[in-house]
Enzyme design. Sequence first.
Site, PDB file in Angstrom:
ATOM      1  N   ALA A  39       0.853  -1.249   0.046  1.00 33.96           N
ATOM      2  CA  ALA A  39       0.080   0.041   0.050  1.00 33.96           C
ATOM      3  C   ALA A  39       0.838   1.214  -0.106  1.00 33.96           C
ATOM      4  O   ALA A  39       0.566   2.227  -0.713  1.00 33.96           O
ATOM      5  CB  ALA A  39      -0.826   0.172   1.206  1.00 33.96           C
ATOM      6  N   ASN A  42       2.884   1.686  -3.295  1.00 29.42           N
ATOM      7  CA  ASN A  42       1.922   2.100  -4.161  1.00 29.42           C
ATOM      8  C   ASN A  42       1.557   3.644  -4.331  1.00 29.42           C
ATOM      9  O   ASN A  42       1.566   4.190  -5.285  1.00 29.42           O
ATOM     10  CB  ASN A  42       0.546   1.414  -3.963  1.00 29.42           C
ATOM     11  CG  ASN A  42       0.608  -0.323  -4.208  1.00 29.42           C
ATOM     12  OD1 ASN A  42       1.629  -0.617  -4.995  1.00 29.42           O
ATOM     13  ND2 ASN A  42      -0.256  -1.066  -3.978  1.00 29.42           N
ATOM     14  N   ARG A 171      -6.874  -5.247   7.340  1.00 27.18           N
ATOM     15  CA  ARG A 171      -6.445  -6.568   6.927  1.00 27.18           C
ATOM     16  C   ARG A 171      -6.959  -7.553   7.872  1.00 27.18           C
ATOM     17  O   ARG A 171      -5.872  -7.992   8.526  1.00 27.18           O
ATOM     18  CB  ARG A 171      -5.130  -6.646   6.276  1.00 27.18           C
ATOM     19  CG  ARG A 171      -4.707  -5.408   5.294  1.00 27.18           C
ATOM     20  CD  ARG A 171      -5.368  -6.082   3.940  1.00 27.18           C
ATOM     21  NE  ARG A 171      -4.910  -5.192   2.940  1.00 27.18           N
ATOM     22  CZ  ARG A 171      -5.451  -4.030   2.401  1.00 27.18           C
ATOM     23  NH1 ARG A 171      -6.445  -3.702   3.032  1.00 27.18           N
ATOM     24  NH2 ARG A 171      -5.041  -3.283   1.259  1.00 27.18           N
ATOM     25  N   LYS A 227     -14.285   6.775   2.000  1.00 27.63           N
ATOM     26  CA  LYS A 227     -14.072   6.148   0.818  1.00 27.63           C
ATOM     27  C   LYS A 227     -15.237   5.123   0.669  1.00 27.63           C
ATOM     28  O   LYS A 227     -15.757   4.715   1.703  1.00 27.63           O
ATOM     29  CB  LYS A 227     -12.954   5.533   0.539  1.00 27.63           C
ATOM     30  CG  LYS A 227     -11.838   6.749   0.448  1.00 27.63           C
ATOM     31  CD  LYS A 227     -10.396   5.952   0.270  1.00 27.63           C
ATOM     32  CE  LYS A 227     -10.029   5.144   1.648  1.00 27.63           C
ATOM     33  NZ  LYS A 227      -8.678   4.382   1.636  1.00 27.63           N
ATOM     34  N   GLY A 229     -18.526   5.093  -0.703  1.00 28.29           N
ATOM     35  CA  GLY A 229     -19.999   5.085  -0.626  1.00 28.29           C
ATOM     36  C   GLY A 229     -20.552   4.680  -1.844  1.00 28.29           C
ATOM     37  O   GLY A 229     -20.194   3.840  -2.653  1.00 28.29           O
ATOM     38  N   GLY A 259      -7.832   2.147  -3.898  1.00 25.06           N
ATOM     39  CA  GLY A 259      -7.494   2.800  -2.711  1.00 25.06           C
ATOM     40  C   GLY A 259      -6.378   3.492  -2.454  1.00 25.06           C
ATOM     41  O   GLY A 259      -6.143   4.819  -2.061  1.00 25.06           O
ATOM     42  N   ASP A 260      -5.170   2.770  -2.827  1.00 25.44           N
ATOM     43  CA  ASP A 260      -4.033   3.514  -2.904  1.00 25.44           C
ATOM     44  C   ASP A 260      -3.705   4.710  -4.133  1.00 25.44           C
ATOM     45  O   ASP A 260      -3.105   5.752  -3.770  1.00 25.44           O
ATOM     46  CB  ASP A 260      -2.827   2.491  -2.954  1.00 25.44           C
ATOM     47  CG  ASP A 260      -2.854   1.331  -2.101  1.00 25.44           C
ATOM     48  OD1 ASP A 260      -3.311   1.642  -0.816  1.00 25.44           O
ATOM     49  OD2 ASP A 260      -2.428   0.045  -2.490  1.00 25.44           O
ATOM     50  N   ASP A 296      -1.114  -3.914  -9.121  1.00 29.53           N
ATOM     51  CA  ASP A 296      -1.232  -3.003  -7.620  1.00 29.53           C
ATOM     52  C   ASP A 296      -0.983  -1.486  -8.117  1.00 29.53           C
ATOM     53  O   ASP A 296      -1.604  -0.638  -7.460  1.00 29.53           O
ATOM     54  CB  ASP A 296      -0.450  -3.503  -6.559  1.00 29.53           C
ATOM     55  CG  ASP A 296      -0.926  -4.696  -5.969  1.00 29.53           C
ATOM     56  OD1 ASP A 296      -1.715  -5.171  -6.528  1.00 29.53           O
ATOM     57  OD2 ASP A 296      -0.942  -4.880  -4.509  1.00 29.53           O
TER      58      ASP A 296
END
Length: 318
Positions: A39, A42, A171, A227, A229, A259-260, A296
């Site tokens: 993450a 990234n 996680r 985030k 929605g 997301g990253d 990724d």
Amino acid sequence: MTQLPRPEVVTFGETMTLLMGGPKGIEHSDGMSKSFGGAESNVAIGLARLGHRVGWFGLLGDDPMGRHILKAIRGEGVDVSRAGLTDEAPTGLMLREQLAGKTSVYYYRRGSAASRIRPDHLDADYIGQAKYLHVTGITPALGASCGDTVREAIRIAKSSGTKVVFDPNLRLKLWGLDEARRTLLELAEEADYFLPGLDELKLLYDTEDFDEIVARLRGLKAQTILKGGNEETYVVRPDKVEAVPYFRAKHFVDPIGAGDGFCAGFLSGLLRGFDPVESVRLGNLVGSLVVQMVGDWEGLPTRAETDAVLNNVAHVER
């Protein structure tokens, strides 16, 4: 040797070798494609591609995969001068496959090099000169020393005026919900920007009620960006919630890394002086571009690519 300009954003955490199975899945594939993912790295690559100075550090095994990862991240324009290679533990490994529309990830990271990071690995001056420190909830899930390192990094940042950006990145394959809840909510209290997903908060706050979640978020000192929605991202303010629509992806290929990508775009907006809503809009755009390519980080766009979308510049095929 010429010293590189100091990063505007510093981040750290575990980056692992990634092996991806083909269309038949891992069990029946004759070969697998090799990459890497994490993450934090990234986000670092995303920021570098968007034109920002960014540093990533962590521990990798002094093995072929660790050396490959370090060179590749450096090749993306990320400062890795504080990253390290160790012969005491291997680089972590993850396997990923997509079958029947579902993505499955298998981790082989227990005892990895990254799990051995300690507070004394931190360079306080390096963190303290940055505008933002980006951390995630993955790192404290790797072990007690990793959690201590995240807390010390946040302490250094806060004492230096560096803003803390925290993405919980829950996680549950790494730790139980009760332990995760205690740690992640504690870290959220220390953040200047909190970037959770709605599904994560339903678990962390133990409620499905959106209004209750928003009320809890308003009790934080952080600016919260929520985030996941209904095709929109929410900017939670003391008196209202502003919804920022997603950019619709033309071709949905791989959800991992969205997301990253969002976080990189959002941080890029802040660095450019955008307000939170415009920063979220840029984050939404970057996330929508990431999911249109396998991998990724491979789909993370450059600034020219995002500007072309924002300015409606037509693509010239040939």
